[in-house]
Enzyme design. Structure first.
Site, PDB file in Angstrom:
ATOM      1  N   GLN A  78      57.978  72.566 -26.720  1.00 25.45           N
ATOM      2  CA  GLN A  78      58.090  71.172 -26.277  1.00 25.45           C
ATOM      3  C   GLN A  78      59.553  70.755 -26.204  1.00 25.45           C
ATOM      4  O   GLN A  78      60.146  70.314 -27.192  1.00 25.45           O
ATOM      5  CB  GLN A  78      57.317  70.231 -27.209  1.00 25.45           C
ATOM      6  CG  GLN A  78      57.251  68.842 -26.624  1.00 25.45           C
ATOM      7  CD  GLN A  78      56.339  67.916 -27.384  1.00 25.45           C
ATOM      8  OE1 GLN A  78      55.672  68.285 -28.335  1.00 25.45           O
ATOM      9  NE2 GLN A  78      56.319  66.670 -26.955  1.00 25.45           N
ATOM     10  N   PHE A  79      60.131  70.882 -25.006  1.00 32.16           N
ATOM     11  CA  PHE A  79      61.542  70.554 -24.813  1.00 32.16           C
ATOM     12  C   PHE A  79      61.835  69.083 -25.055  1.00 32.16           C
ATOM     13  O   PHE A  79      62.954  68.712 -25.394  1.00 32.16           O
ATOM     14  CB  PHE A  79      62.020  70.980 -23.421  1.00 32.16           C
ATOM     15  CG  PHE A  79      61.578  70.086 -22.307  1.00 32.16           C
ATOM     16  CD1 PHE A  79      62.390  69.050 -21.872  1.00 32.16           C
ATOM     17  CD2 PHE A  79      60.348  70.269 -21.683  1.00 32.16           C
ATOM     18  CE1 PHE A  79      61.987  68.224 -20.843  1.00 32.16           C
ATOM     19  CE2 PHE A  79      59.936  69.446 -20.652  1.00 32.16           C
ATOM     20  CZ  PHE A  79      60.757  68.413 -20.224  1.00 32.16           C
ATOM     21  N   THR A  80      60.828  68.210 -24.930  1.00 34.94           N
ATOM     22  CA  THR A  80      61.070  66.773 -25.078  1.00 34.94           C
ATOM     23  C   THR A  80      61.448  66.379 -26.500  1.00 34.94           C
ATOM     24  O   THR A  80      61.901  65.256 -26.732  1.00 34.94           O
ATOM     25  CB  THR A  80      59.851  65.951 -24.618  1.00 34.94           C
ATOM     26  OG1 THR A  80      58.718  66.311 -25.396  1.00 34.94           O
ATOM     27  CG2 THR A  80      59.558  66.177 -23.137  1.00 34.94           C
TER      28      THR A  80
END
Length: 150
Positions: A78-80
């Site tokens: 999850q890059f966010t």
């Protein structure tokens, strides 16, 4: 590297309407990789996740790890997690690693967690549109940033 760790009684991830992975009692881990992360972050974080004492013992005290309770792990990229919200209302993801760095790091984390846990873990698919479901047990949610380990 940032990990959001949730103690779950069950969790699953679907991609294009099909279950990719599901677990029972264990940990659902969201993982964000940034450009500056390296092998030492993977080694430290994988050990920390597997040995984190957040499961109840016979007295109801959070004193057991996922390893000790024979639990499972579901790891989702999850890059966010590296969103910067300091300026304006649109998050910036400039600190998040690009796929050429993030994918190998994610794959190495999978191997590290499997080694530490002594069995296979469930995973999402890097870059896919995933639908993650979970029943947070407790609720217990822990956030760990490897840059704050010292």
């Amino acid at each position: 590297m940032i990990a959001v760790i949730q103690r779950v009684s069950e969790s699953s991830v679907k991609i294009e309407g099909k279950i990719k992975a599901q677990i029972g009692t264990g940990l659902m881990v969201l993982l964000g990789v940034e450009e500056a992360d390296g092998a030492e972050d993977i080694e430290w974080l994988s050990k920390k996740i597997v040995n984190l004492r957040i499961f109840p013992d016979e007295n109801g005290v959070m004193n057991r790890s996922v390893l000790e309770v024979g639990g499972e792990i579901l790891l989702i990229s999850q890059f966010t997690l590296h969103a910067s919200t300091k300026k304006g209302n649109r998050p910036s993801y400039i600190k998040a690693a690009k796929p050429d760095i993030a994918i190998p790091m994610y794959e190495k984390m999978i191997l590290a967690l499997e080694t530490e846990l002594g069995k296979s873990i469930g995973t999402g698919e890097f870059g896919a549109d995933m639908k993650v479901s979970l029943v947070n047990d407790g609720p217990v949610t822990i956030v760990i940033d490897t840059k704050n380990r010292v």
